[in-house]
Motif scaffolding. Sequence first.
Motif, PDB file in Angstrom:
ATOM      1  N   ASN A 174       0.857  -1.188   0.000  1.00  0.00           N
ATOM      2  CA  ASN A 174       0.000   0.000   0.000  1.00  0.00           C
ATOM      3  C   ASN A 174       0.891   1.235   0.000  1.00  0.00           C
ATOM      4  O   ASN A 174       1.381   1.673   1.038  1.00  0.00           O
ATOM      5  N   THR A 175       1.120   1.786  -1.188  1.00  0.00           N
ATOM      6  CA  THR A 175       2.027   2.941  -1.322  1.00  0.00           C
ATOM      7  C   THR A 175       1.295   4.187  -1.799  1.00  0.00           C
ATOM      8  O   THR A 175       1.912   5.115  -2.307  1.00  0.00           O
ATOM      9  N   SER A 176      -0.019   4.192  -1.644  1.00  0.00           N
ATOM     10  CA  SER A 176      -0.842   5.354  -2.020  1.00  0.00           C
ATOM     11  C   SER A 176      -0.612   5.771  -3.473  1.00  0.00           C
ATOM     12  O   SER A 176      -0.495   6.968  -3.782  1.00  0.00           O
ATOM     13  N   GLY A 177      -0.515   4.784  -4.345  1.00  0.00           N
ATOM     14  CA  GLY A 177      -0.366   5.071  -5.772  1.00  0.00           C
ATOM     15  C   GLY A 177       1.067   5.277  -6.210  1.00  0.00           C
ATOM     16  O   GLY A 177       1.347   5.362  -7.408  1.00  0.00           O
ATOM     17  N   GLU A 178       1.998   5.307  -5.275  1.00  0.00           N
ATOM     18  CA  GLU A 178       3.413   5.496  -5.604  1.00  0.00           C
ATOM     19  C   GLU A 178       4.018   4.171  -6.052  1.00  0.00           C
ATOM     20  O   GLU A 178       3.644   3.105  -5.564  1.00  0.00           O
ATOM     21  N   ASP A 179       4.936   4.220  -7.004  1.00  0.00           N
ATOM     22  CA  ASP A 179       5.630   3.016  -7.428  1.00  0.00           C
ATOM     23  C   ASP A 179       6.306   2.371  -6.224  1.00  0.00           C
ATOM     24  O   ASP A 179       6.947   3.058  -5.425  1.00  0.00           O
ATOM     25  N   TYR A 180       6.180   1.056  -6.087  1.00  0.00           N
ATOM     26  CA  TYR A 180       6.686   0.403  -4.879  1.00  0.00           C
ATOM     27  C   TYR A 180       8.201   0.532  -4.750  1.00  0.00           C
ATOM     28  O   TYR A 180       8.750   0.592  -3.636  1.00  0.00           O
ATOM     29  N   GLN A 181       8.910   0.584  -5.869  1.00  0.00           N
ATOM     30  CA  GLN A 181      10.361   0.735  -5.793  1.00  0.00           C
ATOM     31  C   GLN A 181      10.755   2.107  -5.257  1.00  0.00           C
ATOM     32  O   GLN A 181      11.728   2.243  -4.510  1.00  0.00           O
ATOM     33  N   THR A 182       9.986   3.114  -5.621  1.00  0.00           N
ATOM     34  CA  THR A 182      10.225   4.454  -5.090  1.00  0.00           C
ATOM     35  C   THR A 182       9.974   4.463  -3.582  1.00  0.00           C
ATOM     36  O   THR A 182      10.724   5.083  -2.813  1.00  0.00           O
ATOM     37  N   ALA A 183       8.918   3.770  -3.173  1.00  0.00           N
ATOM     38  CA  ALA A 183       8.600   3.680  -1.747  1.00  0.00           C
ATOM     39  C   ALA A 183       9.715   2.961  -0.991  1.00  0.00           C
ATOM     40  O   ALA A 183      10.094   3.360   0.123  1.00  0.00           O
ATOM     41  N   LEU A 184      10.255   1.908  -1.583  1.00  0.00           N
ATOM     42  CA  LEU A 184      11.361   1.185  -0.951  1.00  0.00           C
ATOM     43  C   LEU A 184      12.602   2.073  -0.853  1.00  0.00           C
ATOM     44  O   LEU A 184      13.333   2.044   0.147  1.00  0.00           O
ATOM     45  N   GLN A 185      12.832   2.877  -1.884  1.00  0.00           N
ATOM     46  CA  GLN A 185      13.976   3.786  -1.888  1.00  0.00           C
ATOM     47  C   GLN A 185      13.860   4.791  -0.747  1.00  0.00           C
ATOM     48  O   GLN A 185      14.826   5.047  -0.013  1.00  0.00           O
ATOM     49  N   ALA A 187      12.304   4.432   1.964  1.00  0.00           N
ATOM     50  CA  ALA A 187      12.417   3.730   3.244  1.00  0.00           C
ATOM     51  C   ALA A 187      13.828   3.182   3.489  1.00  0.00           C
ATOM     52  O   ALA A 187      14.103   2.598   4.538  1.00  0.00           O
ATOM     53  N   GLY A 188      14.723   3.368   2.524  1.00  0.00           N
ATOM     54  CA  GLY A 188      16.087   2.879   2.659  1.00  0.00           C
ATOM     55  C   GLY A 188      16.217   1.379   2.487  1.00  0.00           C
ATOM     56  O   GLY A 188      17.172   0.768   2.974  1.00  0.00           O
ATOM     57  N   LEU A 189      15.262   0.775   1.778  1.00  0.00           N
ATOM     58  CA  LEU A 189      15.229  -0.680   1.624  1.00  0.00           C
ATOM     59  C   LEU A 189      15.564  -1.167   0.220  1.00  0.00           C
ATOM     60  O   LEU A 189      15.850  -2.356   0.027  1.00  0.00           O
ATOM     61  N   LEU A 190      15.519  -0.277  -0.754  1.00  0.00           N
ATOM     62  CA  LEU A 190      15.644  -0.714  -2.144  1.00  0.00           C
ATOM     63  C   LEU A 190      16.974  -1.411  -2.418  1.00  0.00           C
ATOM     64  O   LEU A 190      17.013  -2.481  -3.043  1.00  0.00           O
ATOM     65  N   GLN A 191      18.070  -0.831  -1.958  1.00  0.00           N
ATOM     66  CA  GLN A 191      19.383  -1.419  -2.230  1.00  0.00           C
ATOM     67  C   GLN A 191      19.494  -2.807  -1.609  1.00  0.00           C
ATOM     68  O   GLN A 191      20.038  -3.746  -2.214  1.00  0.00           O
TER      69      GLN A 191
END
Length: 221
Positions: A174-185, A187-191
Amino acid sequence: MIPQALSKAQERKAVEYVEDSFMDITSAFKKRLEPSMTKLPTLTAYLDAMQKLLAFILQIPPIDPSTHLRTTFLLRITGDVMTSVPGYPPQMKELYTLLDFLDDLDQAWSAVLKNQVWDPAAAEGIDLIVPVDEIKPGDLPIRSSPVSQTERTRLRSLLVAGTAGLEEWMTGLNTSGEDYQTALQRAGLLQGFDDLFSVTLSEMGTYDGSVNDLAGMEGKC
């Protein structure tokens, strides 16, 4: 002190404990949609249970004939995690716990692939060293067989399919319409998720199929 393989009695108890633990976890997982009926209603609770089981499995010494047992159990826990995690609804707050667990699993596989002893305090593998002065005449050779090519192929398949499944699962955040990868970025989780199992996959690229013979020498396996 020279490390020892599990005795037949110890091996039997280890198998019973692991089998019982998997049975309890599987049963609780199947009831996850009924919080009042399960001990594992959330992904965090499931990962905590798996963390305890992983810690136990890693105590098995990489000394034949116990070496194969550790590998077999670790393959099983890897497969269970990769198929069970997507059974829970993805929540950003739980992804930190998930990433920590998967990092631990990555380090665990690195240790197993290197035939290392697990150091629980450092949460990493350490080289198995056998001092020459502790080897007595008549002692049986201490051997640590490497993970077989079949097991490595199965592991690679589990990791590749599992990470693909996790990627698809995270699109349901649930990212409120935001791309999930952007949301992970943000949150400091993408890398961290981009680098999943990088240590293990890198280690598998160095396979030479040898068997480590530790007796009669002081060195590393």
